[in-house]
Design an enzyme around this catalytic site. Sequence first.
Site, short mmCIF file in Angstrom:
data_model
loop_
_atom_site.label_atom_id
_atom_site.label_comp_id
_atom_site.label_asym_id
_atom_site.label_seq_id
_atom_site.Cartn_x
_atom_site.Cartn_y
_atom_site.Cartn_z
N ARG A 182 16.78 81.54 -11.58
CA ARG A 182 16.10 81.46 -12.88
C ARG A 182 15.17 80.25 -12.90
O ARG A 182 14.04 80.33 -13.42
CB ARG A 182 17.11 81.35 -14.03
CG ARG A 182 17.76 82.66 -14.38
CD ARG A 182 18.70 82.51 -15.58
NE ARG A 182 17.97 82.38 -16.84
CZ ARG A 182 18.54 82.06 -18.00
NH1 ARG A 182 19.84 81.81 -18.06
NH2 ARG A 182 17.83 81.96 -19.10
N CYS A 238 18.72 73.79 -20.39
CA CYS A 238 19.10 75.04 -19.74
C CYS A 238 18.27 76.13 -20.41
O CYS A 238 17.09 75.94 -20.66
CB CYS A 238 20.60 75.28 -19.87
SG CYS A 238 21.19 75.25 -21.58
#
Length: 272
Positions: A182, A238
Amino acid sequence: MANIQFVVSPSWLLQHLQNPQVVIVDCRFSLANPQLGKQQYQTSHIEGAYYLDLNLDLSSPVGEHGGRHPLPNPNDLAKKLAAIGVEFQKTLVVAYDDSRFAFASRLWWLLRYFGHEKVAVLNGGFSQWQQAGYPITDIIPQPRTANFVPQIQTQMLVDIEAVKNRKDLPKVVLVDSRESDRYRGEREPIDKVAGHIPGAVNYPWMELTDTNGNSISPKENRQRWEGLDKAEEILVYCGSGVTACVNLLSLELAGIHTGKLYAGSWSDWISY
């Protein structure tokens, strides 16, 4: 601060199960199925544990900006904490999940952000507790009364402007806590845009634990952050400010106290 034990073992918690100065909070949650954690709690949980929901209790409603899990209103969460018997700076809160600290760490961070230092996460989470044969129940504990008045630690938090202004300074490190694919933008299962904030380095949050959800050794954890102890500020993000808290816990366990949460995280960054 260093003498506070931020991770406790199931056997330690078993010995303190009846201690009125300990409040246990079940934080189980699934991003894919937001009802699942509550359902699991209602089916079985650690004896005496209360439930706090990531979306309903540990976050506030989603807006145009602020990311997918904006921080909760302090007064709202303070009332909920008081109603489960958390006395400000007196009660030890032990948070657990079944997701390698992902959601328990959010409560851990929030309590410390509210000025309440007495909080720990349960090593190995619910699975390890269950495997040890320790008491579980479906009985929901009665509400309690306590006094919880948050003292917000504003220095623990940064917003998008602070990240933009400070991320490229020589003594500042920007940490992306998501899985490496990611971070690299090869996969993006949740947010509309793939990639990472320019200048960020990648420390995937799952590295704090093994596959059973137990924390790695203190030595391994210190090695994990080698070199970052010289940084004046470590800005951690995040996808939405949840699993970044696992890295902030990891930093504290390593004796590094310069970590700050960018609560909006990637989902806030791409909203502008």
